[in-house]
Design an enzyme around this catalytic site. Structure first.
Site, PDB file in Angstrom:
ATOM      1  CG  ASP A  16      12.962  -0.835 -15.293  1.00 28.96           C
ATOM      2  OD1 ASP A  16      11.883  -0.473 -15.555  1.00 28.96           O
ATOM      3  OD2 ASP A  16      12.310  -2.176 -14.943  1.00 28.96           O
ATOM      4  NE  ARG A  66       8.071   2.819 -15.955  1.00 31.86           N
ATOM      5  CZ  ARG A  66       8.590   1.843 -15.641  1.00 31.86           C
ATOM      6  NH1 ARG A  66       9.766   1.307 -15.098  1.00 31.86           N
ATOM      7  NH2 ARG A  66       8.840   1.071 -17.182  1.00 31.86           N
TER       8      ARG A  66
HETATM    9  P1  FDA Z   1       2.136   1.951  -2.427  1.00 32.84           P
HETATM   10  O1  FDA Z   1       2.454   0.599  -2.842  1.00 32.84           O
HETATM   11  O2  FDA Z   1       3.022   3.094  -1.993  1.00 32.84           O
HETATM   12  O3  FDA Z   1       0.767   2.590  -2.179  1.00 32.84           O
HETATM   13  C1  FDA Z   1       0.066   3.418  -1.551  1.00 32.84           C
HETATM   14  C2  FDA Z   1      -1.491   3.678  -1.456  1.00 32.84           C
HETATM   15  O4  FDA Z   1      -1.782   3.154  -2.678  1.00 32.84           O
HETATM   16  C3  FDA Z   1      -1.777   2.544  -0.827  1.00 32.84           C
HETATM   17  O5  FDA Z   1      -1.940   2.517   0.852  1.00 32.84           O
HETATM   18  C4  FDA Z   1      -3.456   2.266  -1.190  1.00 32.84           C
HETATM   19  O6  FDA Z   1      -4.053   3.989  -0.740  1.00 32.84           O
HETATM   20  C5  FDA Z   1      -2.956   2.571  -3.117  1.00 32.84           C
HETATM   21  N1  FDA Z   1      -2.819   1.617  -2.888  1.00 32.84           N
HETATM   22  C6  FDA Z   1      -1.811   0.561  -3.390  1.00 32.84           C
HETATM   23  N2  FDA Z   1      -1.844  -0.610  -4.330  1.00 32.84           N
HETATM   24  C7  FDA Z   1      -3.025  -0.816  -3.958  1.00 32.84           C
HETATM   25  C8  FDA Z   1      -3.929  -1.883  -4.639  1.00 32.84           C
HETATM   26  N3  FDA Z   1      -3.069  -3.234  -4.882  1.00 32.84           N
HETATM   27  N4  FDA Z   1      -5.097  -1.717  -4.036  1.00 32.84           N
HETATM   28  C9  FDA Z   1      -5.971  -0.917  -3.552  1.00 32.84           C
HETATM   29  N5  FDA Z   1      -5.526   0.138  -3.514  1.00 32.84           N
HETATM   30  C10 FDA Z   1      -3.572  -0.113  -3.148  1.00 32.84           C
HETATM   31  N6  FDA Z   1      10.743   1.234  -9.020  1.00 32.84           N
HETATM   32  C11 FDA Z   1      12.320   1.250  -8.762  1.00 32.84           C
HETATM   33  O7  FDA Z   1      12.325   2.222  -8.205  1.00 32.84           O
HETATM   34  N7  FDA Z   1      12.809   1.548 -10.249  1.00 32.84           N
HETATM   35  C12 FDA Z   1      11.073   0.845 -11.118  1.00 32.84           C
HETATM   36  O8  FDA Z   1      12.616   1.627 -12.377  1.00 32.84           O
HETATM   37  C13 FDA Z   1      10.515   0.907 -11.290  1.00 32.84           C
HETATM   38  N8  FDA Z   1       9.365   0.915 -12.542  1.00 32.84           N
HETATM   39  C14 FDA Z   1       7.783   0.911 -11.888  1.00 32.84           C
HETATM   40  C15 FDA Z   1       7.092   0.688 -13.161  1.00 32.84           C
HETATM   41  C16 FDA Z   1       5.710   0.649 -13.210  1.00 32.84           C
HETATM   42  C17 FDA Z   1       4.933   0.416 -14.011  1.00 32.84           C
HETATM   43  C18 FDA Z   1       5.306   0.980 -11.240  1.00 32.84           C
HETATM   44  C19 FDA Z   1       3.884   1.195 -11.229  1.00 32.84           C
HETATM   45  C20 FDA Z   1       6.218   0.869 -10.423  1.00 32.84           C
HETATM   46  C21 FDA Z   1       7.347   0.801 -10.662  1.00 32.84           C
HETATM   47  N9  FDA Z   1       8.436   0.754  -9.647  1.00 32.84           N
HETATM   48  C22 FDA Z   1       9.420   1.096  -9.997  1.00 32.84           C
HETATM   49  C23 FDA Z   1       7.634   0.734  -7.992  1.00 32.84           C
HETATM   50  C24 FDA Z   1       7.667   2.235  -7.227  1.00 32.84           C
HETATM   51  O9  FDA Z   1       8.569   2.613  -7.181  1.00 32.84           O
HETATM   52  C25 FDA Z   1       7.196   1.665  -5.960  1.00 32.84           C
HETATM   53  O10 FDA Z   1       8.011   1.355  -5.396  1.00 32.84           O
HETATM   54  C26 FDA Z   1       5.527   0.417  -5.996  1.00 32.84           C
HETATM   55  O11 FDA Z   1       4.686   1.425  -7.640  1.00 32.84           O
HETATM   56  C27 FDA Z   1       4.984   1.133  -5.048  1.00 32.84           C
HETATM   57  O12 FDA Z   1       4.454   2.807  -4.793  1.00 32.84           O
HETATM   58  P2  FDA Z   1       2.772   3.030  -5.183  1.00 32.84           P
HETATM   59  O13 FDA Z   1       2.382   4.133  -5.630  1.00 32.84           O
HETATM   60  O14 FDA Z   1       2.170   2.190  -6.072  1.00 32.84           O
HETATM   61  O15 FDA Z   1       1.873   2.956  -4.289  1.00 32.84           O
END
Ligand code: FDA
Length: 288
Positions: free
Chosen positions: A114, A165
């Protein structure tokens, strides 16, 4: 006051390794792959780091033995180097990592490092660089789209054919090192997704963001990139129906399943990210 674990249950599988296995089994029955993660971060004491390393080895052995030859894509764990002494002494951490990876190779378990705060990004990539040539099929790394340095790191990982990732990044970072606007982070994410799906080795597209998921689907369709050359990844408890929908549509999906007693910082990050998660927890509290 300590928070009751019931509040975190939606996002954290269990407080124990044994308690996490039924959660994994249920995900596998829905066609989802998994990666198991022991919660915890930033260890400052050598003995605690050694305990964490030994617990990681126990996870590797358990996951390796339990899922050997049963057809599920579950021999996969995620770890944090800061738990194995990265902040105490890098060479001590490297020895711990090598020992862990030797077990992982023996058990044929993949170990994802990670990515944590920007203060240890360079160190994490250096440690990865040390072990990758010895364990190319059993270790991978995470790159964060919000960091300004990431373009160069993506290119290097594509050249090495190292498994990456890709995520946005979850830590509060200063503007000097990280993009702050969601628009720019999304643009960078898509640039890197294109590079990784075209030139990388089996990248993990880790996001819950509909725009990024749709754009990835469109891009791979347009470029004739097979759906088994990459995987989507999401966190346990986040968008579960989207996770299974993607599997039904023929994409690979891996769920990151955290467990352990140190769930508060992880849980707090999930609450900070989305107000829907806060509502979910409030509803759980009211039901109690
Ligand atoms: P974000 O939370 O920015 O949401 C953007 C949009 O997505 C929303 O406005 C909505 O449209 C949609 N959405 C999101 N969640 C939703 C829901 N529950 N229901 C409906 N719509 C939704 N970080 C890090 O710094 N180091 C790491 O090693 C990791 N490892 C990691 C593994 C995995 C498998 C994941 C999925 C994530 C990580 N992360 C991470 C976290 C990552 O950096 C990030 O903080 C989160 O995934 C949030 O960003 P998103 O792109 O997922 O959507």
């Amino acid at each position: 006051m300590s928070l009751p674990f019931a509040l975190a249950r939606r996002f954290v599988a269990s407080e124990s390794l044994d308690g996490a296995f039924p959660v994994l089994a249920e995900l596998h029955s829905g066609g989802l792959a998994t990666t198991l993660d022991l919660l915890g971060e930033y260890v400052k004491d050598r003995d605690v780091a050694i305990t964490a390393r030994d617990e990681y080895i126990r996870i590797v052995d358990s996951v390796g033995e339990r899922f050997r030859g049963n057809g599920t894509d579950a021999r996969n764990i995620s770890i944090k180097l800061s738990m194995m002494g990265q902040k105490i002494d890098e060479s001590f951490c490297l020895e711990n990592l090598k020992l862990l990876l030797a077990h992982a190779k023996q058990q044929d378990v993949f170990v994802r490092l990670d990515m944590e705060g920007s203060d240890i990004t360079a160190s994490t990539l250096d440690l990865f660089g040390e072990v990758y040539p010895v364990f190319p099929d059993h270790v991978g790394v995470v790159l964060q789209a919000y960091l300004k340095r990431t373009a160069g790191d993506i290119e290097r990982m594509c050249d090495l054919k190292a498994r990456v990732r890709l995520c946005k990044g979850a830590y509060r970072e200063p503007a000097a090192v990280a993009h702050q606007s969601m628009k720019t982070i999304r643009e960078r994410y898509l640039d890197y997704m294109r590079m990784l799906t075209t030139n990388g080795r089996y990248p993990g597209i880790a996001t819950h963001d509909e725009k990024l998921i749709s754009a990835t689907k469109d891009f791979v369709a347009r470029e004739n990139i097979d759906r088994d050359r990459f995987e989507f990844q999401m966190l346990y408890g986040m968008r579960p129906s989207t996770q299974t929908d993607l599997v039904r549509q023929g994409y690979r999906m891996r769920v990151y399943v955290p467990y352990g007693k140190e769930w508060v910082p992880y849980f707090t990050r999930r609450l900070r990210e989305r107000k829907e998660n806060v509502w979910f927890v409030l509803k759980t509290m009211l039901k109690r």
